[in-house]
Design a protein around this motif. Structure first.
Motif, PDB file in Angstrom:
ATOM      1  N   GLY A 153       4.764  39.531 -26.076  1.00 28.47           N
ATOM      2  CA  GLY A 153       3.447  38.970 -25.818  1.00 28.47           C
ATOM      3  C   GLY A 153       2.434  40.031 -25.450  1.00 28.47           C
ATOM      4  O   GLY A 153       2.783  41.182 -25.158  1.00 28.47           O
ATOM      5  N   ALA A 154       1.171  39.626 -25.496  1.00 30.31           N
ATOM      6  CA  ALA A 154       0.083  40.534 -25.116  1.00 30.31           C
ATOM      7  C   ALA A 154      -1.031  39.725 -24.474  1.00 30.31           C
ATOM      8  O   ALA A 154      -1.339  38.610 -24.912  1.00 30.31           O
ATOM      9  CB  ALA A 154      -0.441  41.298 -26.322  1.00 30.31           C
ATOM     10  N   LEU A 155      -1.597  40.287 -23.416  1.00 31.89           N
ATOM     11  CA  LEU A 155      -2.721  39.678 -22.712  1.00 31.89           C
ATOM     12  C   LEU A 155      -3.912  40.610 -22.890  1.00 31.89           C
ATOM     13  O   LEU A 155      -3.910  41.718 -22.354  1.00 31.89           O
ATOM     14  CB  LEU A 155      -2.376  39.493 -21.233  1.00 31.89           C
ATOM     15  N   ASN A 156      -4.903  40.167 -23.689  1.00 34.80           N
ATOM     16  CA  ASN A 156      -6.023  41.040 -24.055  1.00 34.80           C
ATOM     17  C   ASN A 156      -5.514  42.374 -24.588  1.00 34.80           C
ATOM     18  O   ASN A 156      -5.957  43.451 -24.193  1.00 34.80           O
ATOM     19  CB  ASN A 156      -6.967  41.265 -22.871  1.00 34.80           C
ATOM     20  N   ASN A 157      -4.517  42.290 -25.505  1.00 37.39           N
ATOM     21  CA  ASN A 157      -3.918  43.450 -26.190  1.00 37.39           C
ATOM     22  C   ASN A 157      -3.083  44.341 -25.280  1.00 37.39           C
ATOM     23  O   ASN A 157      -2.671  45.434 -25.692  1.00 37.39           O
ATOM     24  CB  ASN A 157      -4.997  44.292 -26.885  1.00 37.39           C
ATOM     25  N   VAL A 158      -2.825  43.905 -24.055  1.00 39.13           N
ATOM     26  CA  VAL A 158      -1.931  44.639 -23.155  1.00 39.13           C
ATOM     27  C   VAL A 158      -0.598  43.893 -23.096  1.00 39.13           C
ATOM     28  O   VAL A 158      -0.573  42.683 -22.851  1.00 39.13           O
ATOM     29  CB  VAL A 158      -2.536  44.761 -21.738  1.00 39.13           C
ATOM     30  N   VAL A 189      -9.365  35.004 -21.071  1.00 41.62           N
ATOM     31  CA  VAL A 189      -8.457  36.015 -21.633  1.00 41.62           C
ATOM     32  C   VAL A 189      -7.765  35.451 -22.877  1.00 41.62           C
ATOM     33  O   VAL A 189      -7.650  34.239 -23.041  1.00 41.62           O
ATOM     34  CB  VAL A 189      -7.382  36.456 -20.610  1.00 41.62           C
ATOM     35  N   SER A 190      -7.307  36.358 -23.736  1.00 43.08           N
ATOM     36  CA  SER A 190      -6.584  35.970 -24.950  1.00 43.08           C
ATOM     37  C   SER A 190      -5.110  36.305 -24.785  1.00 43.08           C
ATOM     38  O   SER A 190      -4.756  37.445 -24.458  1.00 43.08           O
ATOM     39  CB  SER A 190      -7.151  36.703 -26.170  1.00 43.08           C
ATOM     40  N   ILE A 191      -4.233  35.305 -24.993  1.00 42.61           N
ATOM     41  CA  ILE A 191      -2.794  35.517 -24.891  1.00 42.61           C
ATOM     42  C   ILE A 191      -2.195  35.409 -26.296  1.00 42.61           C
ATOM     43  O   ILE A 191      -2.554  34.524 -27.069  1.00 42.61           O
ATOM     44  CB  ILE A 191      -2.133  34.491 -23.939  1.00 42.61           C
ATOM     45  N   THR A 192      -1.318  36.355 -26.633  1.00 41.91           N
ATOM     46  CA  THR A 192      -0.657  36.362 -27.938  1.00 41.91           C
ATOM     47  C   THR A 192       0.853  36.282 -27.741  1.00 41.91           C
ATOM     48  O   THR A 192       1.407  36.949 -26.872  1.00 41.91           O
ATOM     49  CB  THR A 192      -1.001  37.641 -28.730  1.00 41.91           C
ATOM     50  N   CYS A 193       1.501  35.458 -28.568  1.00 50.50           N
ATOM     51  CA  CYS A 193       2.962  35.343 -28.534  1.00 50.50           C
ATOM     52  C   CYS A 193       3.499  35.671 -29.920  1.00 50.50           C
ATOM     53  O   CYS A 193       3.006  35.151 -30.928  1.00 50.50           O
ATOM     54  CB  CYS A 193       3.370  33.925 -28.125  1.00 50.50           C
ATOM     55  N   SER A 194       4.513  36.554 -29.962  1.00 50.10           N
ATOM     56  CA  SER A 194       5.098  36.972 -31.239  1.00 50.10           C
ATOM     57  C   SER A 194       6.608  36.782 -31.203  1.00 50.10           C
ATOM     58  O   SER A 194       7.265  37.101 -30.211  1.00 50.10           O
ATOM     59  CB  SER A 194       4.778  38.444 -31.528  1.00 50.10           C
ATOM     60  N   VAL A 195       7.145  36.254 -32.307  1.00 45.58           N
ATOM     61  CA  VAL A 195       8.592  36.082 -32.469  1.00 45.58           C
ATOM     62  C   VAL A 195       9.029  36.927 -33.657  1.00 45.58           C
ATOM     63  O   VAL A 195       8.470  36.813 -34.756  1.00 45.58           O
ATOM     64  CB  VAL A 195       8.954  34.599 -32.689  1.00 45.58           C
ATOM     65  N   GLU A 196      10.030  37.783 -33.428  1.00 39.69           N
ATOM     66  CA  GLU A 196      10.469  38.721 -34.462  1.00 39.69           C
ATOM     67  C   GLU A 196      11.968  38.591 -34.691  1.00 39.69           C
ATOM     68  O   GLU A 196      12.750  38.521 -33.752  1.00 39.69           O
ATOM     69  CB  GLU A 196      10.130  40.153 -34.051  1.00 39.69           C
ATOM     70  N   HIS A 197      12.358  38.555 -35.968  1.00 42.86           N
ATOM     71  CA  HIS A 197      13.773  38.579 -36.324  1.00 42.86           C
ATOM     72  C   HIS A 197      13.934  39.258 -37.673  1.00 42.86           C
ATOM     73  O   HIS A 197      13.175  39.006 -38.600  1.00 42.86           O
ATOM     74  CB  HIS A 197      14.367  37.166 -36.361  1.00 42.86           C
ATOM     75  N   ASN A 198      14.881  40.158 -37.733  1.00 42.02           N
ATOM     76  CA  ASN A 198      15.206  40.846 -38.988  1.00 42.02           C
ATOM     77  C   ASN A 198      13.981  41.503 -39.614  1.00 42.02           C
ATOM     78  O   ASN A 198      13.804  41.500 -40.837  1.00 42.02           O
ATOM     79  CB  ASN A 198      15.837  39.851 -39.971  1.00 42.02           C
ATOM     80  N   GLY A 199      13.089  42.035 -38.767  1.00 39.19           N
ATOM     81  CA  GLY A 199      11.909  42.730 -39.260  1.00 39.19           C
ATOM     82  C   GLY A 199      10.735  41.834 -39.600  1.00 39.19           C
ATOM     83  O   GLY A 199       9.669  42.326 -39.956  1.00 39.19           O
ATOM     84  N   LEU A 200      10.913  40.512 -39.516  1.00 39.57           N
ATOM     85  CA  LEU A 200       9.825  39.574 -39.791  1.00 39.57           C
ATOM     86  C   LEU A 200       9.162  39.154 -38.493  1.00 39.57           C
ATOM     87  O   LEU A 200       9.843  38.852 -37.508  1.00 39.57           O
ATOM     88  CB  LEU A 200      10.356  38.336 -40.540  1.00 39.57           C
TER      89      LEU A 200
END
Length: 259
Positions: A153-158, A189-200
């Protein structure tokens, strides 16, 4: 097809058709009748087997999902399932004489099966709110993928670290992942959530807004103020009482002396 540690590796997604290459190809001068071919999984489970040109065995789990090319001996599987994940082996024997066979090749190939995760879903719930800051519980969830993913995750790109949990029925079942964050929000603020598996990688962003409502609590007057006010009121009331009692008598005395 790629190579890892000098072993053949094939990658595929759930639902796709994939071919596992064998280590031997039958020359045009010969036919499948001169061979025995065994496709195995985990070195013990026979997926299918051919002898003298005909199929002699097929695993029930691969029924109606597998076929073998009779020339290059490629094993085709469709549609792909997560349970197909794992090591396979192509064992080829050449029948030079009816009672004598020679192993032509015996090499492994590893199949990695992946399943896409859903686009991450972010929700935010306000736990406490004040003029200065707002405490929020933020959750991010994604489901239905394989293998076990990473969540970031990232909060305002942090970068921020989610308190993550994974749920799966078994090691070869789809995963559900949930991340949780406790945030003290003092501004939008902007919150980002990312899920990664097998390079995707799949990501979702959400703008968390600081609520504008600001409640200033009514502060009751202190004890000292109440006490002082009470004393002033009591003195005032006493002064009025005394004035009403003595002023009329003083007026009578004045008229008496005037006579």
């Amino acid at each position: 097809t790629g190579y890892a540690l000098e072993k053949k590796v094939v990658k595929s997604k759930v639902g796709e058709k994939v071919g596992l290459p064998c280590c031997h190809e039958i020359p045009s001068s010969e036919s499948l009748h001169n061979y025995r071919v065994y496709w195995q999984k985990n070195t013990t489970e026979v997926v299918l087997a051919y002898a003298e040109g005909r199929m002699i065995s097929k695993h029930e789990r691969y029924e109606n999902r597998t076929e073998m090319d009779t020339r290059n001996l490629t094993l085709w599987i469709s549609p792909m399932e997560i349970l197909d994940n794992g090591p396979y082996q192509c064992v080829v024997q050449h029948l030079r004489f009816p009672q004598n066979s020679v192993v032509v090749c015996d090499e492994p190939v590893t199949l990695f099966v992946t399943a896409d995760f859903s686009k991450p879903n972010i929700t935010a719930e306000v736990s406490t709110n004040s003029c200065e800051s707002t405490e929020m519980v933020v959750r991010c969830s994604s489901h239905g993928g394989f293998p076990k993913p990473k969540i970031s995750g990232a909060l305002n790109n942090v970068s921020v670290v989610w308190n993550a949990s994974w749920v799966s029925e078994s090691s070869l079942s789809p995963y559900n992942v949930t991340g949780k964050l406790w945030l003290n929000v003092t501004k939008d603020v902007s919150i980002t959530c990312s899920v990664e598996h097998n390079g995707l990688l799949k990501s979702t962003s959400l703008l968390l807004k600081k609520p504008n409502t600001c409640f200033v609590p009514t502060v009751p007057p202190s004890y000292n103020v109440i006490t002082a006010s009470s004393i002033i009121i009591i003195i005032f009331l006493l002064a009025i009482t005394l004035a009403a009692r003595y002023l009329p008598r003083h007026g009578k005395c004045s008229s008496f002396f005037q006579e």
